[in-house]
Design a protein around this motif. Structure first.
Motif, PDB file in Angstrom:
ATOM      1  N   ILE A 150      23.313 -41.896 -42.009  1.00 30.69           N
ATOM      2  CA  ILE A 150      22.098 -40.578 -41.697  1.00 30.69           C
ATOM      3  C   ILE A 150      21.961 -39.886 -42.598  1.00 30.69           C
ATOM      4  O   ILE A 150      22.911 -39.693 -43.709  1.00 30.69           O
ATOM      5  N   GLU A 156      15.415 -36.585 -39.293  1.00 32.73           N
ATOM      6  CA  GLU A 156      16.774 -37.354 -39.637  1.00 32.73           C
ATOM      7  C   GLU A 156      16.199 -38.864 -39.992  1.00 32.73           C
ATOM      8  O   GLU A 156      15.414 -39.440 -39.305  1.00 32.73           O
ATOM      9  N   CYS A 216      17.776 -42.688 -40.231  1.00 35.33           N
ATOM     10  CA  CYS A 216      18.963 -43.399 -39.757  1.00 35.33           C
ATOM     11  C   CYS A 216      18.876 -44.922 -40.083  1.00 35.33           C
ATOM     12  O   CYS A 216      17.678 -45.202 -39.782  1.00 35.33           O
TER      13      CYS A 216
END
Ligand code: ZN
Length: 133
Positions: free
Chosen positions: A115, A129, A131
Motif C-alpha cells: 500500500i 490509498e 493497494c
C-alpha cells in the motif's frame, strides 16, 4: 497506471466491537476477519461488499494515525483505497505528474497488500490509498 477497482473504504472507529454492529446487523455485511498492523498502530476489520470492502480501523495506541484522525475530525470515512495493477509503476507515474505522496515507496498493509498513500493536499482533501494484492 491501471486502476482495477475501489478496493475498500477505510472507516475510522473508536471501537470495532461497538461499531461493527451497524455494518453487520443493519447493513447485513459479514465480518471476514480482523488483523492488527503494528507498524501503523491499527487493527482492521474487513467486511466485503461485492467486489469491494468496508474496512473498519481502530487505533491500537493513542498516538496512532487513526487515533489522531478521530481526535481531529471524529469518526468517519478516513480513506478510499484503489486497487492498482502495479503499485510501483503507479507511484512512479504520479511522481512524474508532480502529485504529492505520503509514501514514496510501498509498505505492507493488512492482508499482505502493498500500500501507499497520496497526500490529501494533492487530491482535494481525500486520503487516497493505492493497494496491490
Ligand atoms: Zn486501507
Amino acid at each position: 497506471m491501471k486502476i482495477l477497482k475501489i478496493d475498500h473504504i477505510g472507516v475510522a472507529v473508536s471501537s470495532i466491537d461497538e461499531k461493527k454492529n451497524f455494518w453487520m446487523d443493519a447493513m447485513g455485511l459479514t465480518l471476514e476477519g480482523t488483523e492488527t498492523v503494528e507498524a501503523q498502530k491499527v487493527t482492521t476489520a474487513f467486511l466485503p461488499v461485492g467486489e469491494s470492502e468496508v474496512e473498519l480501523l481502530e487505533s491500537t495506541s493513542d498516538d496512532g494515525p487513526v487515533a489522531k484522525y478521530i481526535e481531529k475530525k471524529g469518526e468517519g470515512i478516513q480513506h478510499v483505497a484503489f486497487r492498482v495493477e502495479n503499485i510501483d509503476k503507479a507511484l512512479a507515474e504520479l511522481k512524474e505528474k508532480g502529485v504529492q505522496l505520503i509514501d514514496q515507496t510501498p509498505r505492507m498493509g493488512a492482508g499482505g497488500a502493498k500500500i501507499a498513500f497520496l497526500h490529501p493536499k494533492a487530491t482535494g482533501g481525500v486520503l487516497v490509498e493505492l493497494c496491490e494484492r
